[in-house]
Write a protein that holds these residues in place. Sequence first.
Motif, PDB file in Angstrom:
ATOM      1  N   VAL A  13      77.639  54.213 143.318  1.00  0.00           N
ATOM      2  CA  VAL A  13      76.779  54.723 142.240  1.00  0.00           C
ATOM      3  C   VAL A  13      77.601  55.492 141.205  1.00  0.00           C
ATOM      4  O   VAL A  13      77.470  55.266 139.997  1.00  0.00           O
ATOM      5  CB  VAL A  13      75.649  55.601 142.818  1.00  0.00           C
ATOM      6  CG1 VAL A  13      74.906  56.323 141.726  1.00  0.00           C
ATOM      7  CG2 VAL A  13      74.698  54.754 143.637  1.00  0.00           C
ATOM      8  N   ALA A  14      78.470  56.387 141.672  1.00  0.00           N
ATOM      9  CA  ALA A  14      79.280  57.178 140.742  1.00  0.00           C
ATOM     10  C   ALA A  14      80.249  56.292 139.964  1.00  0.00           C
ATOM     11  O   ALA A  14      80.426  56.467 138.743  1.00  0.00           O
ATOM     12  CB  ALA A  14      80.045  58.252 141.506  1.00  0.00           C
ATOM     13  N   GLY A  15      80.860  55.338 140.631  1.00  0.00           N
ATOM     14  CA  GLY A  15      81.769  54.424 139.949  1.00  0.00           C
ATOM     15  C   GLY A  15      81.056  53.567 138.923  1.00  0.00           C
ATOM     16  O   GLY A  15      81.580  53.315 137.840  1.00  0.00           O
ATOM     17  N   SER A  16      79.853  53.119 139.254  1.00  0.00           N
ATOM     18  CA  SER A  16      79.073  52.322 138.314  1.00  0.00           C
ATOM     19  C   SER A  16      78.711  53.128 137.078  1.00  0.00           C
ATOM     20  O   SER A  16      78.786  52.621 135.946  1.00  0.00           O
ATOM     21  CB  SER A  16      77.808  51.804 138.981  1.00  0.00           C
ATOM     22  OG  SER A  16      78.117  50.964 140.055  1.00  0.00           O
ATOM     23  N   MET A  17      78.330  54.369 137.291  1.00  0.00           N
ATOM     24  CA  MET A  17      77.981  55.224 136.150  1.00  0.00           C
ATOM     25  C   MET A  17      79.205  55.446 135.254  1.00  0.00           C
ATOM     26  O   MET A  17      79.099  55.420 134.026  1.00  0.00           O
ATOM     27  CB  MET A  17      77.416  56.550 136.645  1.00  0.00           C
ATOM     28  CG  MET A  17      76.047  56.423 137.272  1.00  0.00           C
ATOM     29  SD  MET A  17      75.439  57.917 138.069  1.00  0.00           S
ATOM     30  CE  MET A  17      75.579  59.126 136.792  1.00  0.00           C
ATOM     31  N   LEU A  18      80.363  55.654 135.864  1.00  0.00           N
ATOM     32  CA  LEU A  18      81.583  55.863 135.098  1.00  0.00           C
ATOM     33  C   LEU A  18      81.978  54.589 134.341  1.00  0.00           C
ATOM     34  O   LEU A  18      82.389  54.658 133.178  1.00  0.00           O
ATOM     35  CB  LEU A  18      82.705  56.294 136.041  1.00  0.00           C
ATOM     36  CG  LEU A  18      83.929  56.940 135.425  1.00  0.00           C
ATOM     37  CD1 LEU A  18      83.546  58.168 134.615  1.00  0.00           C
ATOM     38  CD2 LEU A  18      84.907  57.328 136.517  1.00  0.00           C
ATOM     39  N   TYR A  23      82.454  51.677 129.367  1.00  0.00           N
ATOM     40  CA  TYR A  23      82.203  50.436 128.638  1.00  0.00           C
ATOM     41  C   TYR A  23      81.484  50.718 127.316  1.00  0.00           C
ATOM     42  O   TYR A  23      81.797  50.111 126.286  1.00  0.00           O
ATOM     43  CB  TYR A  23      81.391  49.467 129.494  1.00  0.00           C
ATOM     44  CG  TYR A  23      81.078  48.182 128.784  1.00  0.00           C
ATOM     45  CD1 TYR A  23      82.069  47.240 128.566  1.00  0.00           C
ATOM     46  CD2 TYR A  23      79.799  47.919 128.296  1.00  0.00           C
ATOM     47  CE1 TYR A  23      81.798  46.058 127.894  1.00  0.00           C
ATOM     48  CE2 TYR A  23      79.518  46.747 127.632  1.00  0.00           C
ATOM     49  CZ  TYR A  23      80.520  45.822 127.432  1.00  0.00           C
ATOM     50  OH  TYR A  23      80.244  44.667 126.753  1.00  0.00           O
ATOM     51  N   ARG A  24      80.535  51.633 127.357  1.00  0.00           N
ATOM     52  CA  ARG A  24      79.828  51.994 126.122  1.00  0.00           C
ATOM     53  C   ARG A  24      80.770  52.672 125.145  1.00  0.00           C
ATOM     54  O   ARG A  24      80.636  52.522 123.930  1.00  0.00           O
ATOM     55  CB  ARG A  24      78.635  52.883 126.432  1.00  0.00           C
ATOM     56  CG  ARG A  24      77.527  52.104 127.136  1.00  0.00           C
ATOM     57  CD  ARG A  24      76.308  52.924 127.326  1.00  0.00           C
ATOM     58  NE  ARG A  24      75.769  53.248 126.001  1.00  0.00           N
ATOM     59  CZ  ARG A  24      74.726  54.022 125.798  1.00  0.00           C
ATOM     60  NH1 ARG A  24      74.090  54.530 126.831  1.00  0.00           N
ATOM     61  NH2 ARG A  24      74.305  54.274 124.596  1.00  0.00           N
ATOM     62  N   ASP A  48      88.868  56.199 132.626  1.00  0.00           N
ATOM     63  CA  ASP A  48      87.495  56.068 133.123  1.00  0.00           C
ATOM     64  C   ASP A  48      87.205  54.663 133.627  1.00  0.00           C
ATOM     65  O   ASP A  48      86.533  54.486 134.643  1.00  0.00           O
ATOM     66  CB  ASP A  48      86.498  56.460 132.040  1.00  0.00           C
ATOM     67  CG  ASP A  48      86.503  57.954 131.759  1.00  0.00           C
ATOM     68  OD1 ASP A  48      87.136  58.700 132.522  1.00  0.00           O
ATOM     69  OD2 ASP A  48      85.868  58.364 130.768  1.00  0.00           O
ATOM     70  N   LEU A  49      87.715  53.649 132.941  1.00  0.00           N
ATOM     71  CA  LEU A  49      87.525  52.272 133.386  1.00  0.00           C
ATOM     72  C   LEU A  49      88.215  52.035 134.727  1.00  0.00           C
ATOM     73  O   LEU A  49      87.652  51.418 135.635  1.00  0.00           O
ATOM     74  CB  LEU A  49      88.048  51.287 132.344  1.00  0.00           C
ATOM     75  CG  LEU A  49      87.197  51.108 131.090  1.00  0.00           C
ATOM     76  CD1 LEU A  49      87.970  50.331 130.029  1.00  0.00           C
ATOM     77  CD2 LEU A  49      85.898  50.411 131.414  1.00  0.00           C
ATOM     78  N   ILE A  50      89.428  52.547 134.874  1.00  0.00           N
ATOM     79  CA  ILE A  50      90.181  52.366 136.121  1.00  0.00           C
ATOM     80  C   ILE A  50      89.522  53.127 137.265  1.00  0.00           C
ATOM     81  O   ILE A  50      89.344  52.580 138.365  1.00  0.00           O
ATOM     82  CB  ILE A  50      91.647  52.799 135.925  1.00  0.00           C
ATOM     83  CG1 ILE A  50      92.364  51.817 134.996  1.00  0.00           C
ATOM     84  CG2 ILE A  50      92.373  52.908 137.258  1.00  0.00           C
ATOM     85  CD1 ILE A  50      93.710  52.295 134.513  1.00  0.00           C
TER      86      ILE A  50
END
Length: 72
Positions: A13-18, A23-24, A48-50
């Motif tokens: 969940v945290a990784g998806s949010m990051l 991406y935005r 943040d992407l990594i």
Amino acid sequence: MGIARILGFVLVVAGSMLLVSAYRATGSFSERALEKVTGRYSDRTQRDLILGGAGVAGGVLLIAFGGGRRRR
């Protein structure tokens, strides 16, 4: 459900949010301009992407392999 699997879900969940946030950020005017000039995104966006990708991957691994029963 063991603590490892719960931690795996939290990481996903945290990784998806990051990842979504980063991406935005890649679509912002300043990021697009910097990418056109230098050929890469800012250090913060890359980080943040990594980290988001690593969090999702680590979470999936914990969910898949982290909850095994110990044999005595």
